[in-house]
Design an enzyme around this catalytic site. Structure first.
Site, PDB file in Angstrom:
ATOM      1  N   HIS A   1       0.963  -1.122  -0.072  1.00 25.22           N
ATOM      2  CA  HIS A   1      -0.083  -0.267  -0.253  1.00 25.22           C
ATOM      3  C   HIS A   1       0.916   1.514   0.089  1.00 25.22           C
ATOM      4  CE1 HIS A   1       0.221  -0.323   4.413  1.00 25.22           C
ATOM      5  NE2 HIS A   1       0.578   0.225   4.144  1.00 25.22           N
TER       6      HIS A   1
ATOM      7  N   GLY B   1       2.368   5.218   9.873  1.00 23.86           N
ATOM      8  CA  GLY B   1       4.052   5.227   9.700  1.00 23.86           C
ATOM      9  C   GLY B   1       4.701   4.146   9.545  1.00 23.86           C
TER      10      GLY B   1
ATOM     11  N   ASP C   1       0.315  -8.028   0.440  1.00 26.50           N
ATOM     12  CA  ASP C   1       0.726  -6.380   0.645  1.00 26.50           C
ATOM     13  C   ASP C   1       2.139  -6.184   0.604  1.00 26.50           C
ATOM     14  OD1 ASP C   1       0.625  -3.708   1.073  1.00 26.50           O
ATOM     15  OD2 ASP C   1      -0.655  -3.804   3.001  1.00 26.50           O
TER      16      ASP C   1
ATOM     17  N   SER D   1       1.687  -4.942   7.680  1.00 27.76           N
ATOM     18  CA  SER D   1       1.145  -4.467   6.697  1.00 27.76           C
ATOM     19  C   SER D   1      -0.099  -2.851   7.634  1.00 27.76           C
ATOM     20  CB  SER D   1       0.106  -5.390   6.058  1.00 27.76           C
ATOM     21  OG  SER D   1      -1.632  -5.255   5.345  1.00 27.76           O
TER      22      SER D   1
ATOM     23  N   SER E   1       4.117   1.302   7.962  1.00 35.90           N
ATOM     24  CA  SER E   1       3.771   0.586   7.224  1.00 35.90           C
ATOM     25  C   SER E   1       4.843  -0.018   5.923  1.00 35.90           C
ATOM     26  CB  SER E   1       3.268   0.941   6.655  1.00 35.90           C
ATOM     27  OG  SER E   1       1.722   0.945   6.648  1.00 35.90           O
TER      28      SER E   1
END
Length: 482
Positions: free
Chosen positions: A220, A330, A250, A348, A332
């Site tokens: 993402h 942040g 992801d 994720s 991720s």
């Protein structure tokens, strides 16, 4: 693009010393490796003491051995044992002999009611009848059931739908719980790696299929922006090559724009310390894992479920790892790893935060590497788990710390040569020979719990991405500053 050379430092910690890090997380010295200690039949069927990564390997072997009788497994971290579920109605006759073999291999065998196909059918029903944003589900082998979670946005008719679907599966097949948080991906504005006004975290450095240096992060993040910088409003240093989100995962492969970028295989855990990443491994339910992210720094917890389905507002993502490790916006794309240096996942999303806790989901690294055609670290690290990176004689335990002067198959500048990975400057000891007991961190117990959790040296210091304490410093995460 210029390169800053990383100063050589010698780790000052004694072997076996416990090192406190980041958000109060502690990496303990390694558990003992597999041991039997006796050759008689009685001792052979006693469960073995195993490290979590060894338990994962044994589980994979026993899944093949047990066939239809296999119903999942998990790691009992208190006893340091692998527990394997077998379906109680298929273990008679010839299959019973297979179960005996599983016990002799060192696992504790437990009889359960639900087979993997039955659990998969239950998950399919949830997908068909209750794919609602704010919900997730994963198989919990400890209960032999599907654990369904609904966040705070699932109310009214949505809650009635998911609740009735779970009830239709039966209490012996599925359970549901309500989460106080909101299920979301952890992308935000701030610092770390930046793209299109978003902030994410670098996961693991890899070598792309064409031999160029790259890194993995969340998918993402990869679909949010094409180019990424290591400073807010800075010049891009890397460009997205592939990204998957939502759907079957992801994850994203992001290639460094400068082909000479040094990208060592390690995770900066703050305070000038790093953990050397030696291999990629599959997660095992019950095992302890550590997460590093640019917002919250280091946190730890346990794996709760595998092959999780998460219904984000942006769409459904499948095949994730569910944990109780906290994370916030942040974080991720940040790295999920074990104390012995195994890359496990990429952050994720989830619900909650690092104050109240919650559920957090990760993309398995092994799946991401296979999908993008990359290898962990630099050189010929086959899928991140080849012999040259598994801690053997040529992977951080030999005379040249697994890299050598010219580069472990990746050349001097590709992250495994004289300036990277385990060579003179980038990630082992004060010199290129890197004695495992002394400086290279080739012995897991010294590297992660004592001499070097990455040590003061480990190739990062204050120059690499996650900085002091929270991991939001000057660089890109686990590479040199540019």
């Amino acid at each position: 693009m210029s390169h800053k050379r990383i100063p050589k430092r010698k780790a000052a910690f004694a072997a076996g010393t416990v090192v406190a890090l980041g958000a109060a997380a502690i990496l303990l010295p390694n558990a003992n490796a597999s041991q039997d200690g006796s050759s008689n039949d009685t001792a052979a069927v006693a469960p073995k003491t195993l490290k979590a990564t060894d338990a994962s390997d044994l589980a994979s072997q026993l899944e093949k051995l047990l066939g239809d009788a296999f119903a999942g497994s998990y790691y009992d971290s208190d006893k340091q044992q692998l527990v394997v579920n077998v379906v109680n109605n298929v273990i008679s006759g010839d299959n019973n002999n297979v179960v005996v073999q599983a016990k002799k291999a060192g696992a504790e065998v437990r009889e359960v009611d639900n087979s993997l196909p039955e659990l998969a059918a239950g998950a399919k029903t949830l997908k068909e009848e209750a794919t609602i944003p704010g919900t997730s589900w994963a198989v919990d082998p400890r209960t032999n059931k599907i654990l369904v979670t609904a966040d705070s946005t699932v109310t009214g008719n949505k809650w009635n739908t998911i609740e009735s679907t779970v009830k239709s599966l039966g209490s012996d097949m599925a359970t549901i719980k309500k989460s106080a948080g909101t299920l979301k991906t952890f992308v935000s504005g701030g610092d770390a790696i930046f793209g299109g006004g978003a902030r994410c975290s670098l996961g693991f450095n890899v070598t792309a299929g064409d031999g160029s240096p790259a890194f993995l992060t969340a998918g993402h993040c990869g679909v949010a922006a094409e180019q990424w910088s290591d400073t807010e409003d800075g010049q891009p240093i890397a460009t997205v090559d592939q990204a998957t989100f939502p759907g079957d995962g992801d994850f994203a492969l992001v290639k460094y724009d400068d082909p000479a970028t040094v990208a060592p295989s390690e995770v900066n855990v703050g305070g000038g310390q790093t953990v050397a990443i030696n291999q990629a491994a599959d997660a095992e339910v019950g095992s302890q894992v550590f997460r590093m992210g640019s917002t919250t720094g280091l946190a730890d917890g346990q794996v709760l479920g595998l092959d999780a389905t998460v219904n984000y507002p942006e769409g459904t993502v499948t095949g994730l790892i569910q944990t109780d490790v906290c994370a916030e916006p942040g974080d991720s794309g940040g790295s999920l790893f074990t104390q012995d240096g195994s890359a496990i996942g990429l952050t994720s999303g989830g619900s909650g935060d690092c104050t109240v806790g919650g559920e957090t989901f990760f993309q398995p690294v092994t799946t991401a590497l296979q999908a993008v055609g990359a290898t962990l670290g630099a050189g010929d690290a086959a899928g991140g788990a080849g012999d040259d990176q598994a801690g053997g004689e040529e992977a951080g335990a030999g005379d040249e710390a697994g890299a050598g002067d010219a580069g472990a198959g990746a050349g001097e500048e590709a992250g495994a040569g004289q300036e990277a990975g385990a060579g003179e400057e980038a990630g082992a000891g004060g010199d290129a020979t890197a004695n495992p007991g002394d400086e290279a961190g080739a012995t897991p117990g010294e590297e992660v719990g004592g001499d070097q959790i990455g040590g003061e040296e480990a190739g990062n210091g204050d120059q690499n991405g996650t900085g002091d304490g929270t991991g939001a410093g000057d660089g890109t995460g686990v590479t040199e500053s540019h």
